[in-house]
Design a protein around this motif. Sequence first.
Motif, PDB file in Angstrom:
ATOM      1  N   PHE C  91       0.814  -1.222   0.000  1.00  0.00           N
ATOM      2  CA  PHE C  91       0.000   0.000   0.000  1.00  0.00           C
ATOM      3  C   PHE C  91       0.842   1.264   0.000  1.00  0.00           C
ATOM      4  O   PHE C  91       2.057   1.237   0.182  1.00  0.00           O
ATOM      5  CB  PHE C  91      -0.935  -0.010   1.202  1.00  0.00           C
ATOM      6  N   ASN C  95       2.391  -0.177   6.092  1.00  0.00           N
ATOM      7  CA  ASN C  95       1.502  -0.560   7.197  1.00  0.00           C
ATOM      8  C   ASN C  95       1.940  -1.856   7.864  1.00  0.00           C
ATOM      9  O   ASN C  95       1.241  -2.845   7.830  1.00  0.00           O
ATOM     10  CB  ASN C  95       0.066  -0.679   6.699  1.00  0.00           C
ATOM     11  N   PRO C  96       3.125  -1.845   8.482  1.00  0.00           N
ATOM     12  CA  PRO C  96       3.547  -3.068   9.179  1.00  0.00           C
ATOM     13  C   PRO C  96       2.616  -3.330  10.356  1.00  0.00           C
ATOM     14  O   PRO C  96       2.034  -2.406  10.905  1.00  0.00           O
ATOM     15  CB  PRO C  96       4.949  -2.709   9.670  1.00  0.00           C
ATOM     16  N   PHE C  97       2.456  -4.589  10.690  1.00  0.00           N
ATOM     17  CA  PHE C  97       1.693  -4.923  11.887  1.00  0.00           C
ATOM     18  C   PHE C  97       2.513  -4.524  13.103  1.00  0.00           C
ATOM     19  O   PHE C  97       3.741  -4.625  13.082  1.00  0.00           O
ATOM     20  CB  PHE C  97       1.404  -6.420  11.947  1.00  0.00           C
ATOM     21  N   PRO C  98       1.856  -4.108  14.156  1.00  0.00           N
ATOM     22  CA  PRO C  98       2.620  -3.698  15.338  1.00  0.00           C
ATOM     23  C   PRO C  98       3.181  -4.890  16.102  1.00  0.00           C
ATOM     24  O   PRO C  98       2.834  -5.126  17.245  1.00  0.00           O
ATOM     25  CB  PRO C  98       1.597  -2.913  16.165  1.00  0.00           C
ATOM     26  N   ARG C  99       3.999  -5.671  15.421  1.00  0.00           N
ATOM     27  CA  ARG C  99       4.644  -6.805  16.060  1.00  0.00           C
ATOM     28  C   ARG C  99       6.106  -6.798  15.659  1.00  0.00           C
ATOM     29  O   ARG C  99       6.580  -5.833  15.089  1.00  0.00           O
ATOM     30  CB  ARG C  99       3.951  -8.098  15.613  1.00  0.00           C
ATOM     31  N   SER C 100       6.770  -7.884  15.905  1.00  0.00           N
ATOM     32  CA  SER C 100       8.193  -7.880  15.578  1.00  0.00           C
ATOM     33  C   SER C 100       8.384  -7.988  14.065  1.00  0.00           C
ATOM     34  O   SER C 100       7.485  -8.360  13.329  1.00  0.00           O
ATOM     35  CB  SER C 100       8.889  -9.041  16.274  1.00  0.00           C
ATOM     36  N   TYR C 107       3.951 -13.837   9.135  1.00  0.00           N
ATOM     37  CA  TYR C 107       2.494 -13.842   9.245  1.00  0.00           C
ATOM     38  C   TYR C 107       1.808 -14.585   8.097  1.00  0.00           C
ATOM     39  O   TYR C 107       1.011 -15.496   8.318  1.00  0.00           O
ATOM     40  CB  TYR C 107       1.991 -12.398   9.308  1.00  0.00           C
ATOM     41  N   ALA C 145      10.380  -4.369  17.303  1.00  0.00           N
ATOM     42  CA  ALA C 145       9.092  -3.974  16.734  1.00  0.00           C
ATOM     43  C   ALA C 145       9.279  -3.390  15.341  1.00  0.00           C
ATOM     44  O   ALA C 145      10.176  -2.577  15.113  1.00  0.00           O
ATOM     45  CB  ALA C 145       8.429  -2.944  17.622  1.00  0.00           C
ATOM     46  N   THR C 147       7.413  -1.394  13.857  1.00  0.00           N
ATOM     47  CA  THR C 147       7.011   0.008  13.763  1.00  0.00           C
ATOM     48  C   THR C 147       8.151   0.952  14.067  1.00  0.00           C
ATOM     49  O   THR C 147       8.030   2.152  13.866  1.00  0.00           O
ATOM     50  CB  THR C 147       5.861   0.284  14.750  1.00  0.00           C
ATOM     51  N   ARG C 148       9.279   0.401  14.560  1.00  0.00           N
ATOM     52  CA  ARG C 148      10.382   1.295  14.876  1.00  0.00           C
ATOM     53  C   ARG C 148      11.362   1.428  13.730  1.00  0.00           C
ATOM     54  O   ARG C 148      12.350   2.148  13.838  1.00  0.00           O
ATOM     55  CB  ARG C 148      11.079   0.822  16.151  1.00  0.00           C
ATOM     56  N   ARG C 161       6.947  -8.926   3.291  1.00  0.00           N
ATOM     57  CA  ARG C 161       5.795  -9.634   3.818  1.00  0.00           C
ATOM     58  C   ARG C 161       4.934 -10.172   2.690  1.00  0.00           C
ATOM     59  O   ARG C 161       4.407 -11.284   2.747  1.00  0.00           O
ATOM     60  CB  ARG C 161       5.003  -8.644   4.672  1.00  0.00           C
ATOM     61  N   ALA C 162       4.805  -9.347   1.640  1.00  0.00           N
ATOM     62  CA  ALA C 162       3.995  -9.782   0.506  1.00  0.00           C
ATOM     63  C   ALA C 162       4.682 -10.914  -0.250  1.00  0.00           C
ATOM     64  O   ALA C 162       4.050 -11.869  -0.691  1.00  0.00           O
ATOM     65  CB  ALA C 162       3.736  -8.609  -0.435  1.00  0.00           C
TER      66      ALA C 162
END
Lengths: 301, 294, 252, 252, 354
Positions: C91, C95-100, C107, C145, C147-148, C161-162
Motif C-alpha cells: 500500500f 503498514n507493518p503490523f505492530p509486532r516484531s 504472518y 518492533a 514500527t520502529r 511480507r507480501a
Amino acid sequence: MRSLWVERCAKVFFFLCAVGTVLISIGIVVSLLGETFRFFARVSVFDFLFGLTWAPHTLPSGEEVGFGAIPLFTGTLLITSIAMAIALPCGTLIAVYLSEYARPSLRQVFKPLLETLAGIPTLVYGFFAITTLAPFFQSLGDTLYITLSSESALIAGLVMGIMILPYMSSLCEDALHRLPHSLREGSVGLGATASETILRVLLPAAFPSLIAAFLLSLSRAIGETMIVVMAAGLAANLTFNPLEAVTTVTVQIVNLLTGDQEFDNTKTLAAFGLGFVLFILTFFLNILALYGIKRHRRIYG
Amino acid sequence: RLAGSSAIFPFAARVAEYFHYKTQEPTPLIEGLGTGAGIKLFCEGTRELDGVMASRPFTETERKKCEQQNIDFQEFKIGQDGLVLIEKKGSQFFPIRIEDLRSAIAEKVFVKGQCLKNPYMIWSQIQPSFPVLPLRILGPAPASGTYDVLLEKIKGPCDSLLRHDGIYIEAPANENLIIQKVLTAPHTIGIITFSFYEQNKNRIRALSVNGVLPFLKTIQDGHYPLSRPLYIYIKLNDLSDHLNRLLYMREFTSNDAIGKSGYLTEKGLIPLPQSEQRNIQKDLAQLFKTGGSS
Amino acid sequence: MAFKIDVQNLNLFYGEKQALFNVSLGLPASQTTALIGPSGCGKSSFLRCLNRMNDVVPNLHLEGKVLLDGKDIYDPSVDVVDLRSHVGMVFQKPNPFPRSIYENVAYGPRIHRLFKDKSALDQIVEKSLTRAGLWDEVKDRLQQAATRLSGGQQQRLCIARAIAVNPKVILMDEPCSALDPIATAKIEELIDELREKFTLVIVTHNLQQAARISQKTAFFHSGYLVEAGETGELFTTPKDERTQGYITGRYG
Amino acid sequence: MAFKIDVQNLNLFYGEKQALFNVSLGLPASQTTALIGPSGCGKSSFLRCLNRMNDVVPNLHLEGKVLLDGKDIYDPSVDVVDLRSHVGMVFQKPNPFPRSIYENVAYGPRIHRLFKDKSALDQIVEKSLTRAGLWDEVKDRLQQAATRLSGGQQQRLCIARAIAVNPKVILMDEPCSALDPIATAKIEELIDELREKFTLVIVTHNLQQAARISQKTAFFHSGYLVEAGETGELFTTPKDERTQGYITGRYG
Amino acid sequence: MTSNLRKRHRQEKWFQRMGLFSLCLALLFLGIIFGKILITGLPAFFKTEIEAKSAPQHLLNPYAQYVDQGKWTAASDAVDMYYKNGYPGTLSPQDSQSIEALKSQNKIRLSFNGAFFTHSDSSAPEMAGIWGALLGSLLTLLITFLTAFPIGIGAAIYLEEFAPKNSHIYWIEATINNLAAVPSILFGLLGLLAFIHFIGLPRPSALVGGLTLGLMSLPVIVVTTRASLSAVPFALKEAALGLGATPLQVLFHHVIPSALPGITTGVILSLARALGETAPLLMIGMVAFIATPPSSFLDPATVLPVQIFNWSRSPEMGFVENTSGAILVLLLILGLLNGLALFIRKKFETHHGF
Ligand SMILES: Nc1ncnc2c1ncn2[C@@H]1O[C@H](COP(=O)(O)OP(=O)(O)OP(=O)(O)O)[C@@H](O)[C@H]1O
Ligand SMILES: Nc1ncnc2c1ncn2[C@@H]1O[C@H](COP(=O)(O)OP(=O)(O)OP(=O)(O)O)[C@@H](O)[C@H]1O
Ligand SMILES: [Mg+2]
Ligand SMILES: [Mg+2]
C-alpha cells in the motif's frame, strides 16, 4: 503584549484546575488515612489484612475479633472474576462483531445503544437482576441438578458480568474502531480471513487499549456496590466455591456505615480501613495498566 | 427532624405525615441512616436534629458524648419489633425452640460439655423430629442492630458469633429481598421483622418459637421470645422554641398511632402494653408543662 | 501474448457513481506495469479489483471479467482468501503490523501454513527479507518492533511480507509516495529485481518513476483507460492528446 | 546584499540531539529560496526557526541569531505573535480551519485587527483570494465549508490565508507534496507571482520543482548547510560532491 | 479447495457466529431485564380510585380524612393491589366483598396516576410520587455540573495544551486516570468526611450530594475532555499559530470548537452516570424521608435513585410497583440524555479535510 496577563491568568486558572483534581485524590487518601489509623490502633494491621474471619464483634472482654478482611477480598475477587469471565470474552466478541462484521447500519444502531446501556444505574441492574435473573438461573440450575442459591457468588457475578458487558464492549469497540484501516488491508491483502486478521493483527494491535478497557471494567466491577448489596448476601465466607454466598468490600463499607453500630466504634472505623485498602488496590491496578501500556508502546511504537 | 435506625424509619415517616396533615406543620424530615450514624449526628450537637430513632438504647460512651455537648434528651420507648422466622407457605412446618435456633446458627455450640465448631448441616441433626432438609437461614448482618439482638437472644454457654460457613447467610438490609429469596428457594428460613411479615402474610408463614407464634399480642406481652424494643430520643434543649418535637411525639404515642388498631400497629409496629403507653403519655404531658414554662 | 492478468470490459460502480468505464487491459507476466493518471481517475480502484480488495466496500458493483491465468477471479467458485495469497498487495503508506519484524514476515506463511517446521519458516523469512533488500539491515534485530523501522525500511518490510507467501502477482499502490528519494531509489531498485519472479503492477503519480521502472504503462483518465502500451513508446509518442497533455505536465 | 532574513550561526538542539549545525544563510528579499536535502536533514527544523514555530517544542534549545530586517527575532523584546504576523507559514498538508472559506481568510486580519469595517475586511478577503488565484473558483460560495474544497484548492486557500495578514515573508514546508500534478502546477505558478511582493522560502523534495521556482537554493545534509547559491548555478555546477550526488539522484 | 483452506473457512464461520451469539445473548438478558421492568413498572402509572363518600374509611388512603381530594379518592394500598392484581394482601374477606360491591356500582375505577409525578415521597405507596426526588436530582445535578464542568475542562486543557511534559505532570496524569477508576463509594466516604464532618455543610442537601457527585464526575470529565482535545489535529493548531494567534486564541477559536461535540457528549454522559449513582449518596446520608420538595440547594433533598433504593426496601407491596415505575422514569431520562449526547455528536461533528 496584547492582553498578556489574560493569557497568564488563564494559564494559571487551568493549572489550578489540574491541581484541584489531584487534590481530590490526596483528599481521599488523607481523609481515609485518619480514620484508618484509628482503626489500626485497635485492630492490628496484620490481623486485618491476613485474618481469615470476617465477623466484626467485640467480645465482653473488650477484645475486638473477627476483623479479618481476607474473606472480603476473596469474595470480591471471586465475584469479580466471574463477572470478568463473562464480560471479557463476551465483551470482546461483541466489540469484534460490531466493529468488524456488522453492517455499518447495524453498528450505528448498536453503538449508541451500548453506550446507553453502559450508563444505566447499577441499582436498576441490581434490583431486577435479583427479581428476574436470579430465579431464572436458579431454575436453570435445578434442571441441571445444581443447587444455585440466589445469593451465590455465581449469580452475583453473572449479573455483574451482564452489567459490565455493555461498558466493556463499548470500550473495546472504540479501541478496535480506532485502529487504522491500513492494518486490516495489510492483513487481508495477504490472504488472511477476517478472523485471522482480528485474532492475529487487530487484537494484538489494540492490546494496550484493550487492557485499559479491561482494567477500567475491572475497577468498575471491584467498586460495584449496589448489585452486590442486592444480589449477594453479606456472608463473609472464605471460599472459592462459586456456588456459595460471599460478600465484597464495598458492600461491607455500606453495611458498616449504615448499620446500627455506635459510630466511633471499631466496626465503623473498619469501613474506612476497607475503603483505604480498596483505594490502594485500584490505584495499584491502574499503575499496572499504565505500565503495561507504556511498555507495549515502547516496544511496538 | 429525626435520624437513625432504618427499622423505625417507616413508622416515623408515617407519623410524620399524619403530623403534617393534622397540624398543618411542615412534614418532619426522617433519615434512615442507621442507629449509630444517627446518634453520632445527634450527639455532635451541631446539627439540627430534634431526635434520633434507635433500635437499641444509648451506650455509655454515647451518653457521655451527648453530655459533653450539653445535649439533654428524653428516651421514649415507642414499641417493639419482633423478629419472625419465616418460610415459604406450603413448606413443612416445624416448631422451633431457641436452643434449636442456636444450634442452627451459632458458630460454636455446646455439645457434650464442650464448645465445638457448629457441626450441624441438616435440620434433623438438631432434632430428630425436624425434617431432613439442609440448614439454610437468611438473616441480619453483623453491623445491624437486629444481628446483635439475635446474638443476645441465642446466647448460650459458648460465647459465640453466628456461624459463617454458608449456612447462615447474612442478607442485605433489604428484607423484601429476603422474602424474595425465601420464596424462590424452598427449605430456606428467613429472619425478618414483624412489619414485613405482616405485609407478606399471604405468601410466607411464621414458625413458632418456643411454641409461641408471633402475633401482636404474644410479642407485646413478652411471650414470643424474639423481640427488641424501639426507642425515640428527643432533644430537650430549647424545648420552648421547638414544641413541635413534643407535638410530634404526641402524635406518635397517641392511640391513633400505636393504639390497638392504630395506624402504626397496622403497619406492623408492636405497641407497648396499655400501662406503659399511658406512662409515656404522662411523661410527655409533663414535658409539655416544663418545656412550656422554662 | 498471454497475459498473467487479463481484464476484460471492466465497469465499476460505487453505488450510483461509475468509477471505471469499460476498461480492458492485459498485464504481461514478469513485467512491471505502471498505472498513471491524474488524481481520482480510478487507478486505485482498478488495482484493487485485481485481488478483490474492493469486496468489502459497501454498494460496490462490478461488471466484466478479470482473468488470472485464464480463470475469472470473480467466478463464484473462486475463493477470495486463496486468490489474495496469489495476488499480493503493497500500500501507499507502509503498514507493518505492530509486532516484531520476524512476525510480520512470518504472518503470511503462518496463516497459509506454507512451512513444515520452525527452521523452514526461518528460511522463508530470511529469503523474503533478503529479496526485499532488508536482510542485512535487520538481521540482528528480527525480534524488534517493526514500527520502529524507518519509513523506507517499513515499506520494504511490507514488500518482504507480501513476497513471503510466494504470490504470482504483486500490486503496489503508490508505494513510494510517502518516502524520501533515497528510500524511493532503494524501492525502485528492488522492484526492478522482483520483476524477474513476479508480475508487478504499480500505481504512481511520479511519471519519471513510471518511466524508470515499468515496461508497460497504462494511462487512466476519469475512469477511462485512455491509452496503454510499451512504456518507452507511450512516453515518447503518446497517441492520445490527453496522454500527451498529462505527460508533458500541461494538464491533469 | 541586504537579506530580508539573515540567519547567523544557527545551532539547534532537540534535547541532547543537535539537528542543525552552525547554519548561516541569507534569504534575499523578493526572491524564492528553495531548501532541499534528504529526509531528516533539518530542512523543516530550519524553516520553523524562521518564525519561531519551534517555540512550543519541549526541550528545544537554540543558539545563534535570526535577523529579520536586521532585528534578532529571538531577542526577548520580540513578541512572537507579532513576529508570526510578519512571517507567515504554509504547511505540507493543506490545513484549512473547519469553517467557511471566508472565515478562513478573514481569521488572520480579525485577530490582528487589520481592518476598520466589514467592507474593508471583505476587500482584504477578496484581494487575498485573488492573489492566491482562488477568487474565481470560490467567489460564489464564500460561505461554504473550506473543508469541502479539493486538496489543491485547500492549499491555495491556506496560501490566501497566509497572505491576508500581509506578511513580509512566507514560509512553505513542502506545500505540494500532498497534491497531484495539476494542482502542483497551479501552486507553482502562484508562487512565481507571489515572489514580487513577498520573500518566499520553500522546502521541497522535488528537485525539478526547486529548479523551476526558486532563485536561490540551499542544500542541507544531516544538519549542515552544505551549499547555497543561485539556483541555476547550484544545479549545474555544484561545488560540493554531496550536492552533486544528491542532485544527480545517486545519493540521499 | 485444499483441506487447509476449508478448515480456515470453518474457523472463520465459527468465530463470526460466536460474535453474533454473544451479541444475541447479551441482548437477550438485557431484554429480559427491561421487559420485567416494563411489566412491573407500568401499573405504577395507574391507580385505583374510589368514590370517597361511598366507601369505608379504611379502604381509602390513610390521609383521605385530612385532605379533601375531590369526588374520587385514591384507594388504600391494599385495595389498589387487590383491584389491579386480585391480590388479597392484608384485606379481610369483608373488605374484598365491599370492593366487589363497589365494583358492581362503578364506584371504583382505575385512572392515570398523576400524583406519581406531582407528589413527593410518602410512606403510603398510593400517595407517593417522584416529584421531590426528581427536583432533588435536578438540583444535585446542577451542582455537579457547576463544579465538575469548569474544573474538569480547565484541568483537561491544562494537561493537554499547556502542561510541560515532565515527570510531575506524568504523575498528575496518572493520578487523574486513577481517580476515574476509583470506586464511586470512596467518593461517598470522601464527601462524608470532607463536606459533612469537616466543612459542616447541611445534610442531606443537594449541595453536598452535588459536590460529592462532582468529585466523582470530575476525573471522568477530565479524561474524556482530554481525549477529544487530543483528537483535534495538530495541523489545525499549527495553522492558527502560524498566522500569529496567541495560544489562548488558538484554544478558544479552534481547539475548543473542534473538540466541543466530544466534550459535551463526555460531560453529558458523565452527568448521566452521576444521575444514576446511589452508593456514594448512601454514604452522605441522602437516605431520607422528605415529603417537601427542596426549594434551594441547602434544603433537605433526596435523589431519584436513592428514592428507588428506599422504596425497594419498604414493606408495602405497592412500593414494588412504584420502584419499577420510578426506574422507568429514570431510564427515560437517561435515554433522553444519551440521545441528546448522540444528537450533539452527530450534528456538530467537525469534518476536517485532513
Ligand atoms: N469507497 C468509495 N466510495 C465511493 N466512491 C469512491 C470510493 N473509492 C473511490 N471512489 C471514487 O472513485 C473515483 C476513483 O477513485 P480512485 O481512488 O480509484 O482514484 P485514484 O486514481 O487512485 O486517485 P489518487 O491518485 O488520488 O489515489 C474517485 O472519484 C473517488 O472519489
Ligand atoms: N520534535 C522533535 N524532537 C526531536 N527530534 C526532532 C524533532 N523534530 C525533528 N527532529 C529530528 O531532527 C532532524 C531534522 O528533522 P526535520 O524534520 O527538520 O527534517 P526534514 O529535513 O524536514 O525531513 P523531511 O524531509 O523528512 O521532512 C531529524 O533527525 C528528526 O528526527
Ligand atoms: Mg489512489
Ligand atoms: Mg520536513
